[in-house]
Structure formats: C-alpha cells, structure tokens
Design an enzyme around this catalytic site. Structure first.
Site, PDB file in Angstrom:
ATOM      1  N   TRP A   9       0.833  -1.210   0.000  1.00  0.00           N
ATOM      2  CA  TRP A   9       0.000   0.000   0.000  1.00  0.00           C
ATOM      3  C   TRP A   9       0.868   1.259   0.000  1.00  0.00           C
ATOM      4  O   TRP A   9       0.665   2.163  -0.817  1.00  0.00           O
ATOM      5  CB  TRP A   9      -0.933   0.027   1.212  1.00  0.00           C
ATOM      6  N   ASP A  69      -5.544  -2.219  -2.093  1.00  0.00           N
ATOM      7  CA  ASP A  69      -5.994  -2.620  -0.758  1.00  0.00           C
ATOM      8  C   ASP A  69      -6.421  -1.435   0.111  1.00  0.00           C
ATOM      9  O   ASP A  69      -6.703  -1.608   1.300  1.00  0.00           O
ATOM     10  CB  ASP A  69      -4.880  -3.394  -0.041  1.00  0.00           C
ATOM     11  N   ASP A  70      -6.486  -0.248  -0.476  1.00  0.00           N
ATOM     12  CA  ASP A  70      -6.803   0.956   0.298  1.00  0.00           C
ATOM     13  C   ASP A  70      -8.261   0.946   0.767  1.00  0.00           C
ATOM     14  O   ASP A  70      -9.187   0.755  -0.042  1.00  0.00           O
ATOM     15  CB  ASP A  70      -6.546   2.192  -0.570  1.00  0.00           C
ATOM     16  N   VAL A  71      -8.449   1.184   2.046  1.00  0.00           N
ATOM     17  CA  VAL A  71      -9.796   1.171   2.627  1.00  0.00           C
ATOM     18  C   VAL A  71     -10.652   2.290   2.045  1.00  0.00           C
ATOM     19  O   VAL A  71     -11.851   2.114   1.780  1.00  0.00           O
ATOM     20  CB  VAL A  71      -9.716   1.293   4.165  1.00  0.00           C
ATOM     21  N   TRP A 114     -11.314   8.582  -4.478  1.00  0.00           N
ATOM     22  CA  TRP A 114     -11.041   9.086  -3.126  1.00  0.00           C
ATOM     23  C   TRP A 114     -11.775  10.398  -2.883  1.00  0.00           C
ATOM     24  O   TRP A 114     -12.218  10.678  -1.776  1.00  0.00           O
ATOM     25  CB  TRP A 114      -9.548   9.326  -2.943  1.00  0.00           C
TER      26      TRP A 114
END
Length: 296
Positions: A231, A250-252, A292
């Site tokens: 990440w 894999d970023d939340v 984002w």
C-alpha cells in the site's frame, strides 16, 4: 510569475480538494489563495498561488528579497507545476471514464481535479508511514507534530509557514528523539529514520525508482525497505513518482468509495475491484484519486 495550465484544469476543484485536509501543516488557504513554503536547493521562500482566469496559475513571492533570482523562480515554478501535475494530459482519462460505471460521475463532479502530488520523496514516504493503521485525522496530527518539531518555519507577514523536514535532518536523529516528538510507535520511528538514512546516503532516490522501468519493479525496490508494504509503495509511486499504473488496491478509502458509488451493502472484494478496474489501464492512479475525492 505565471504558469499556463491545460484546458482540463480547474483551480477551484484543486483548491476544494486541498481544503478537505484537516489540520494541514504545509500550506494555508485564505480566500481562494494558497500560501506555501517551498525550498529550492539551499534557499527557502513563501509564495501565494492563485488562479488568473482559467488559463494561468499566478505565483507571487511573499516578502522575498531574492524574488528575481532566476534559479529561485525556476525552482518554484517547477515545484508548482509538479505539485499540480500540470504535465499530464487528462483528455484520454476523461474519454475512458465517461462510460465507466465507477468514474463517469466523478469526472463530472470533479472536472479539472489533478492528482495533487507530493514532489519530495521523503515527505511522500513519511506520509505513507505515518498514516499506517490510524485514521486520517490522527495522521494529520502526527504529521503536524513531526513538521513543527523538526521542520523549518518561515515567518512572513506575521504567519509561520512550514517546510517538511529533510531526510538529512532526520537521518541523524534517534528513535527516542522522534518518540519525544509524539510519533506513536517505536517501529514508525525506526522506519522514518531508516528511510531518511537511505535517502541521505543516496541509496534511495526518485531517479532510481523511475529508472526501475515499470511500477512492478519500482514496487519491489520500495517494499524491500522496512515499514514499506504494497500500500505504501503504491501510494508513493502514485503521489510522488506519478506512475500512472500505481494502484493501492488494498486501500480502505478506495473500497469505501466504490461501495458508495455503486450503492453496495458491503465493501467490494479484491477480485471485484480487479473486474471493475479492467478498463483503467495506465489510469489506475487517477481513477483511484478521483474515487477518493468522494470521501476526502
């Protein structure tokens, strides 16, 4: 001093993005203007950055006796150009995204937004390390502590503007000194110092990562460093190296954004994300950044 901007650029959208940062220590926003300290080699200065119509960014030096120095002016112009990612042609991204289920709303809502980067490699890595396993608000708090303890403050018109600590400054510190400044875990302190020493010694640089050839090879170089996992590696390659295929899958925040846009009841699986992103080739970085923006 003026810098021309591409057609697919909106100063207002980028300003709005910067305004979402909580407790930011490295720039100040006032009435549509951005104030920022910038270092050019051994000289540091403070500038005001504003929009001039829709065709230029205007840069004004604040109380700078050497404002007419060609080296200083060129260095500041290059920093701003890089920070706003003005060298990327977004037309192909918008063409791809207009029919993409995840991105078509984002490019309308945030048209002209740029992947506002972190030009300094050490700063980018630090931000990735500081933000590991904590919420964004606390990450900004840690960053401010780090900057105000070890960075340089420039006083202009009664206000302090901060420069991020250099790798050379941090390389000579101890874990105890970083812990005393409020860095929460010993491991993070070790990672910050280790990375600083690598950069200060010349064994890690932007040039070396760019010469790796592609995002996979650059990721391999970074994950060999303590404290940098996939990440953090992709975050750095995305925000600092501007590698278009960098993809922190894999970023939340990315997962939550996808869940929001598609109205899912649960966060998507990695397999589902790979399926959804199949058409993003060479635009994974920008797709992530725009998604984002729905949350940050």
């Amino acid at each position: 001093m003026r810098i021309p901007v591409p057609r697919e650029f909106s100063f207002a959208e980028n300003y709005s993005h910067l305004a979402t940062a909580t407790n930011e220590s490295l720039y100040t926003l006032v009435d549509g203007a951005i104030y920022k300290a910038i270092a050019v080699n051994q000289q540091a200065t403070v500038v005001e950055i504003t929009a001039e119509d829709s065709t230029y960014i205007r840069i004004r030096f604040i109380d700078e006796p050497h404002w007419d120095s060609p080296e200083l002016r060129a260095g500041v112009a290059q920093y701003v150009y890089d920070w706003f990612d003005l060298g990327t042609d977004l037309a192909p991204f918008y063409e791809m995204a207009k029919n993409d289920p995840l991105l078509k709303e984002a490019i309308v809502s945030f048209y002209g937004l740029r992947n506002m980067g972190i030009p300094d490699l050490y700063e980018a890595i630090c931000w990735g390390i500081l933000g590991q396993q904590i919420n964004l608000g606390f990450a900004y708090t840690l960053k401010r502590r780090f900057v105000e303890q070890f960075g340089q403050a420039l006083l202009r018109e009664g206000r302090s503007y901060w420069l991020f600590p250099t790798a050379e400054q941090i390389a000579g510190l101890t874990v105890e000194q970083l812990s005393a400044a409020g860095i929460t875990t010993v491991k993070k302190c070790e990672y910050l110092i280790d990375t600083a020493r690598r950069i200060a010694e010349g064994t890690l640089s932007k040039e070396q990562l760019l010469q790796a050839g592609d995002v996979k090879q650059a990721e391999k170089m970074l994950v060999q460093i303590r404290g940098i996992g996939p990440w953090t590696a992709h975050y750095v390659l995305m925000r600092c190296l501007r590698m278009p295929s960098a993809f922190p899958i894999d970023d939340v925040g990315l997962h939550n954004s996808i869940k929001h846009v598609l109205g899912l009841e649960a966060k998507p699986t990695k397999a589902h994300i790979l399926e959804l992103s199949a058409g993003w080739s060479l635009w994974e970085s920008y797709a992530t950044f725009y998604l984002w923006r729905f949350l940050y």
